[in-house]
Design a protein around this motif. Structure first.
Motif, short mmCIF file in Angstrom:
data_model
loop_
_atom_site.label_atom_id
_atom_site.label_comp_id
_atom_site.label_asym_id
_atom_site.label_seq_id
_atom_site.Cartn_x
_atom_site.Cartn_y
_atom_site.Cartn_z
N PRO A 1 0.81 -1.22 0.00
CA PRO A 1 0.00 0.00 0.00
C PRO A 1 0.85 1.28 0.00
CG PRO A 1 -0.93 -1.60 1.50
CD PRO A 1 0.40 -2.15 1.04
N TRP A 2 2.06 1.21 0.54
CA TRP A 2 2.95 2.37 0.58
C TRP A 2 3.69 2.55 -0.73
CZ3 TRP A 2 2.79 -1.69 3.95
CH2 TRP A 2 2.07 -1.45 5.13
N ALA A 3 3.98 1.47 -1.38
CA ALA A 3 4.80 1.52 -2.60
C ALA A 3 4.05 2.03 -3.82
CB ALA A 3 5.38 0.13 -2.89
N ILE A 4 2.75 1.81 -3.89
CA ILE A 4 2.03 2.20 -5.10
C ILE A 4 2.06 3.71 -5.34
CG2 ILE A 4 0.58 0.15 -5.22
CD1 ILE A 4 -1.72 1.77 -4.09
N ASP A 5 2.31 4.48 -4.30
CA ASP A 5 2.40 5.94 -4.44
C ASP A 5 3.84 6.42 -4.60
OD1 ASP A 5 -0.34 6.37 -4.29
OD2 ASP A 5 -0.30 6.34 -2.10
#
Length: 135
Positions: A64-68
Protein backbone atom coordinates in the motif's frame (compact mmCIF):
# COMPACT_ATOMS: atom_id res chain seq x y z
CA UNK A 1 29.16 -11.29 -14.01
CA UNK A 2 26.32 -13.48 -12.80
CA UNK A 3 22.57 -13.05 -12.92
CA UNK A 4 21.66 -9.74 -11.28
CA UNK A 5 18.33 -8.56 -9.86
CA UNK A 6 17.37 -4.95 -9.20
CA UNK A 7 15.09 -4.83 -6.15
CA UNK A 8 12.63 -1.94 -6.25
CA UNK A 9 10.68 -1.08 -3.10
CA UNK A 10 9.32 1.75 -0.97
CA UNK A 11 11.45 3.08 1.88
CA UNK A 12 8.78 1.90 4.35
CA UNK A 13 9.26 -1.67 3.03
CA UNK A 14 13.04 -1.82 3.31
CA UNK A 15 13.03 -4.57 5.97
CA UNK A 16 10.82 -6.85 3.86
CA UNK A 17 12.84 -6.00 0.74
CA UNK A 18 16.07 -6.88 2.56
CA UNK A 19 14.64 -10.29 3.52
CA UNK A 20 13.79 -10.94 -0.13
CA UNK A 21 17.25 -9.77 -1.17
CA UNK A 22 18.85 -12.15 1.33
CA UNK A 23 16.94 -15.11 -0.17
CA UNK A 24 17.82 -14.04 -3.72
CA UNK A 25 21.52 -13.84 -2.79
CA UNK A 26 21.35 -17.21 -1.04
CA UNK A 27 20.19 -18.70 -4.34
CA UNK A 28 23.28 -17.28 -6.03
CA UNK A 29 22.05 -14.15 -7.78
CA UNK A 30 23.65 -10.74 -7.43
CA UNK A 31 21.45 -7.84 -6.37
CA UNK A 32 21.20 -4.10 -6.48
CA UNK A 33 19.08 -2.45 -3.79
CA UNK A 34 19.27 1.25 -3.05
CA UNK A 35 19.41 0.92 0.74
CA UNK A 36 22.50 -1.31 0.48
CA UNK A 37 24.23 -0.12 -2.67
CA UNK A 38 23.84 3.67 -2.78
CA UNK A 39 26.18 5.50 -0.43
CA UNK A 40 25.76 8.92 1.17
CA UNK A 41 26.77 11.55 -1.35
CA UNK A 42 26.05 9.36 -4.39
CA UNK A 43 23.79 10.79 -7.08
CA UNK A 44 20.82 8.46 -6.53
CA UNK A 45 19.32 8.92 -9.98
CA UNK A 46 22.68 8.35 -11.68
CA UNK A 47 23.32 5.17 -9.67
CA UNK A 48 19.89 3.76 -10.49
CA UNK A 49 20.23 4.40 -14.22
CA UNK A 50 23.80 3.10 -14.24
CA UNK A 51 22.95 -0.14 -12.43
CA UNK A 52 19.63 -1.01 -14.06
CA UNK A 53 21.15 -1.87 -17.47
CA UNK A 54 23.57 -4.23 -15.68
CA UNK A 55 20.63 -6.25 -14.31
CA UNK A 56 18.78 -9.21 -15.79
CA UNK A 57 15.51 -8.59 -13.99
CA UNK A 58 13.67 -6.14 -11.80
CA UNK A 59 11.81 -7.35 -8.73
CA UNK A 60 9.18 -4.79 -7.69
CA UNK A 61 7.64 -5.07 -4.25
CA UNK A 62 4.14 -3.57 -4.24
CA UNK A 63 2.59 -2.63 -0.93
CA UNK A 64 0.00 0.00 0.00
CA UNK A 65 2.95 2.37 0.58
CA UNK A 66 4.80 1.52 -2.60
CA UNK A 67 2.03 2.20 -5.10
CA UNK A 68 2.40 5.94 -4.44
CA UNK A 69 6.18 5.88 -4.77
CA UNK A 70 7.05 7.54 -8.08
CA UNK A 71 10.50 5.95 -8.25
CA UNK A 72 8.99 2.47 -8.26
CA UNK A 73 7.11 3.39 -11.44
CA UNK A 74 10.18 5.06 -12.98
CA UNK A 75 12.26 1.93 -12.32
CA UNK A 76 9.57 -0.33 -13.81
CA UNK A 77 9.31 1.87 -16.90
CA UNK A 78 13.08 1.92 -17.34
CA UNK A 79 13.28 -1.86 -16.89
CA UNK A 80 10.54 -2.33 -19.46
CA UNK A 81 12.40 -0.08 -21.89
CA UNK A 82 15.53 -2.18 -21.38
CA UNK A 83 13.59 -5.39 -22.01
CA UNK A 84 14.27 -6.80 -18.54
CA UNK A 85 12.15 -9.46 -16.90
CA UNK A 86 9.85 -7.67 -14.44
CA UNK A 87 8.59 -9.62 -11.44
CA UNK A 88 5.97 -8.01 -9.23
CA UNK A 89 5.20 -9.17 -5.72
CA UNK A 90 1.98 -8.01 -4.08
CA UNK A 91 1.70 -7.52 -0.31
CA UNK A 92 -1.66 -6.30 1.02
CA UNK A 93 -2.56 -4.79 -2.34
CA UNK A 94 -4.27 -6.14 -5.45
CA UNK A 95 -3.61 -5.40 -9.11
CA UNK A 96 -7.17 -4.04 -9.36
CA UNK A 97 -6.37 -1.49 -6.62
CA UNK A 98 -3.16 -0.47 -8.36
CA UNK A 99 -5.07 -0.01 -11.60
CA UNK A 100 -7.87 1.99 -9.98
CA UNK A 101 -5.49 4.30 -8.11
CA UNK A 102 -2.52 4.57 -10.48
CA UNK A 103 -3.48 3.06 -13.83
CA UNK A 104 -0.70 0.57 -13.21
CA UNK A 105 -2.01 -2.22 -15.37
CA UNK A 106 -0.48 -0.47 -18.37
CA UNK A 107 2.85 -1.71 -17.03
CA UNK A 108 1.71 -4.77 -15.11
CA UNK A 109 -1.21 -6.41 -16.92
CA UNK A 110 0.93 -8.83 -18.91
CA UNK A 111 3.09 -9.71 -15.92
CA UNK A 112 2.43 -12.76 -13.81
CA UNK A 113 2.40 -11.10 -10.39
CA UNK A 114 3.02 -13.17 -7.27
CA UNK A 115 1.24 -12.71 -3.96
CA UNK A 116 3.67 -12.38 -1.07
CA UNK A 117 2.21 -15.56 0.45
CA UNK A 118 3.27 -17.46 -2.68
CA UNK A 119 6.74 -15.94 -2.86
CA UNK A 120 8.34 -19.36 -2.51
CA UNK A 121 7.18 -20.11 -6.06
CA UNK A 122 9.19 -17.10 -7.27
CA UNK A 123 12.28 -18.38 -5.49
CA UNK A 124 11.79 -21.82 -7.07
CA UNK A 125 11.51 -20.28 -10.54
CA UNK A 126 14.52 -18.04 -9.91
CA UNK A 127 16.53 -21.08 -8.84
CA UNK A 128 15.65 -22.73 -12.17
CA UNK A 129 16.67 -19.59 -14.11
CA UNK A 130 19.97 -19.42 -12.27
CA UNK A 131 20.75 -23.06 -13.02
CA UNK A 132 20.29 -22.34 -16.74
CA UNK A 133 22.76 -19.44 -16.76
CA UNK A 134 25.48 -20.99 -14.58
CA UNK A 135 28.47 -22.35 -16.48
Amino acid sequence: MGYKIFISHAWADRWLASQIERRVRALGAETFMDTNDIEKGDDIEDRIFTELPKCDELFALFTPWAIDRNWLWVEIGAARGLGLRIVTALYSVALSTIDAERGGLAFLKAKNAVDINDLESYFDELKDRLEKVRP
